[in-house]
Motif scaffolding. Structure first.
Motif, PDB file in Angstrom:
ATOM      1  N   ALA A 239       8.930   0.231  -0.538  1.00 10.05           N
ATOM      2  CA  ALA A 239       7.554   0.348  -1.026  1.00 10.05           C
ATOM      3  C   ALA A 239       7.439   1.451  -2.074  1.00 10.05           C
ATOM      4  N   GLY A 242       8.308   0.312  -5.443  1.00 10.49           N
ATOM      5  CA  GLY A 242       7.409  -0.673  -6.020  1.00 10.49           C
ATOM      6  C   GLY A 242       7.844  -2.104  -5.833  1.00 10.49           C
ATOM      7  N   PRO A 244       7.676  -5.706  -4.415  1.00 13.67           N
ATOM      8  CA  PRO A 244       6.593  -6.470  -3.778  1.00 13.67           C
ATOM      9  C   PRO A 244       6.894  -6.770  -2.309  1.00 13.67           C
ATOM     10  N   ARG A 245       5.819  -6.971  -1.550  1.00  7.47           N
ATOM     11  CA  ARG A 245       5.953  -7.163  -0.111  1.00  7.47           C
ATOM     12  C   ARG A 245       6.766  -8.408   0.217  1.00  7.47           C
ATOM     13  N   ARG A 247       9.086  -9.846  -1.576  1.00  8.02           N
ATOM     14  CA  ARG A 247      10.497  -9.609  -1.878  1.00  8.02           C
ATOM     15  C   ARG A 247      11.130  -8.667  -0.859  1.00  8.02           C
ATOM     16  N   GLN A 248      10.371  -7.716  -0.350  1.00  6.29           N
ATOM     17  CA  GLN A 248      10.898  -6.862   0.721  1.00  6.29           C
ATOM     18  C   GLN A 248      11.301  -7.696   1.930  1.00  6.29           C
TER      19      GLN A 248
END
Length: 379
Positions: A239, A242, A244-245, A247-248
């Motif tokens: 996070a 930066g 994206p959620r 992609r995490q």
């Protein structure tokens, strides 16, 4: 050079005698001067232990001791008892005429049974893929910060884990009795088009829906358990970068969580494969249903049950092998020196046998790896 002596000068009285006419004095107390002790630093070192005399012949006493291995009598007795039981069971399989091995050979590869096995595999594949996809969504809904999503996911898992699978299958099989038509339109408003429930959801469709919804409830908890086993610092670092959620989840969370997900997921898939036998209540021609039909017609109950058992054993064994290699692949980041696979061990064993034969029967002694000193230890 004159030498000094300890004798008194001439005319002097000795120390222990008095002059004539006088009583001899009392002897003086012994005040001989005791020499000072040597400083602690100059004292002779005291050995910590007393020297042990050498054994006769200059050898240690332990060299003459006899090494006696531990004898595990209870372990040997248990092993013999197990082998006797296995031998009795194998003898019963070979000699008991009730097994009817001739009937087993006639039906194990018959066209009807092979088609039933294919139906079983199809049901398992559809329910596994759709169930784990839906279960993954439910798992992240439970991990969401939205109380609505958390409540909906928890309620779904609670309901579908509470209802037996056979009840769900019968319910979906009789869906047309509850809803005659299924349509698409505005909620609480007009319906744009509708179709008959029986034509939209057939027997196979009802079985897939029931198995999928049942499997999704368990898959959600499996995925959630794997996700919460990760270190939260990695998500915080992602996070901070930066990322994206989504992609995490796809590139960081799920690849690492697979090591915790796969053992339980593999066990659940094997259970689903055997659980497809429940769809016999819907008259679907899967493996167990076809075995029932055949022994109901021929009366050969035991050999037909043996046919179904043999196919289930083969299928679950293949799934276990696939699970082993998939787990091995996802463990590469954690285990840098994985143990050899059974195939690699077999190849090594055959190579050692060829090498031993080429060397004239002398055993092959494996070389030990060289010991390398850690960096910075001075060696």
């Amino acid at each position: 050079m004159a030498s000094t002596t300890d004798t008194a000068p001439p005319g002097a009285n000795p120390p222990d005698t008095a002059p004539p006419g006088q009583a001899s004095p009392k002897p003086a107390p012994d005040t001989a001067r005791v020499p000072d002790r040597a400083p602690a630093s100059e004292a002779a070192p005291v050995p910590d232990t007393a020297p042990v005399p050498d054994a006769p012949g200059g050898q240690d006493d332990t060299a003459a001791l006899r090494i006696v291995p531990a004898r595990h009598y209870a372990r040997w007795a248990a092993a013999v008892a197990v082998l006797v039981l296995i031998a009795q069971f194998a003898h019963g399989l070979a000699t008991n005429p009730v097994w009817e091995w001739g009937v087993f050979r006639d039906y194990v590869l018959s066209e009807t049974i092979v088609q039933a096995v294919w139906v079983t595999l199809q049901l398992t594949a559809y329910a596994t893929v759709l169930g784990f996809l839906l279960g993954t969504v439910l798992a992240f809904m439970r991990l969401s910060r939205s109380p609505v999503l958390q409540t909906v996911a928890w309620t779904y898992i609670w309901i579908f884990r509470s209802i037996p699978m056979i009840v769900q299958l019968v319910f979906w099989f009789n869906l047309s009795a509850l809803y005659k038509e299924l349509g698409v339109g505005i909620p609480f408003g007009p319906v744009f088009f509708s179709v008959d429930s029986n034509s939209l959801i057939g027997t196979i469709g009802a079985a897939v829906i029931g198995l999928t919804l049942h499997q999704a409830a368990y898959a959600a908890e499996i995925v959630r358990g794997g996700v919460i086993s990760l270190d939260q610092g990695q998500l915080e670092a992602a996070a901070a970068l930066g990322i994206p959620r989504l992609r995490q989840i796809r590139r960081i969370v799920l690849p690492q969580a697979m090591r915790a997900i796969l053992p339980t997921a593999g066990n659940e898939i094997i259970g689903l494969l055997k659980g497809t036998s429940v769809v016999y209540v819907m008259s679907i021609g899967e493996l167990f249903y076809q075995a029932q039909v055949i022994y109901g017609r021929t009366g050969r109950v035991i050999p037909m049950l043996l046919v179904a058992t043999a196919w289930y054993v083969v299928l679950t064994s293949l799934l276990s092998v696939a699970q082993y290699y998939v787990e091995r692949r996802y463990a590469r980041g954690a285990d840098r020196t994985p143990s050899p696979t059974p195939l690699q061990r077999a190849r090594r064993f055959l190579r050692d046998l060829r090498t031993q034969a080429a060397r004239g029967g002398r055993p092959v002694v494996p070389l030990k790896p060289l010991e390398t000193a850690p960096v910075g230890d001075g060696r």
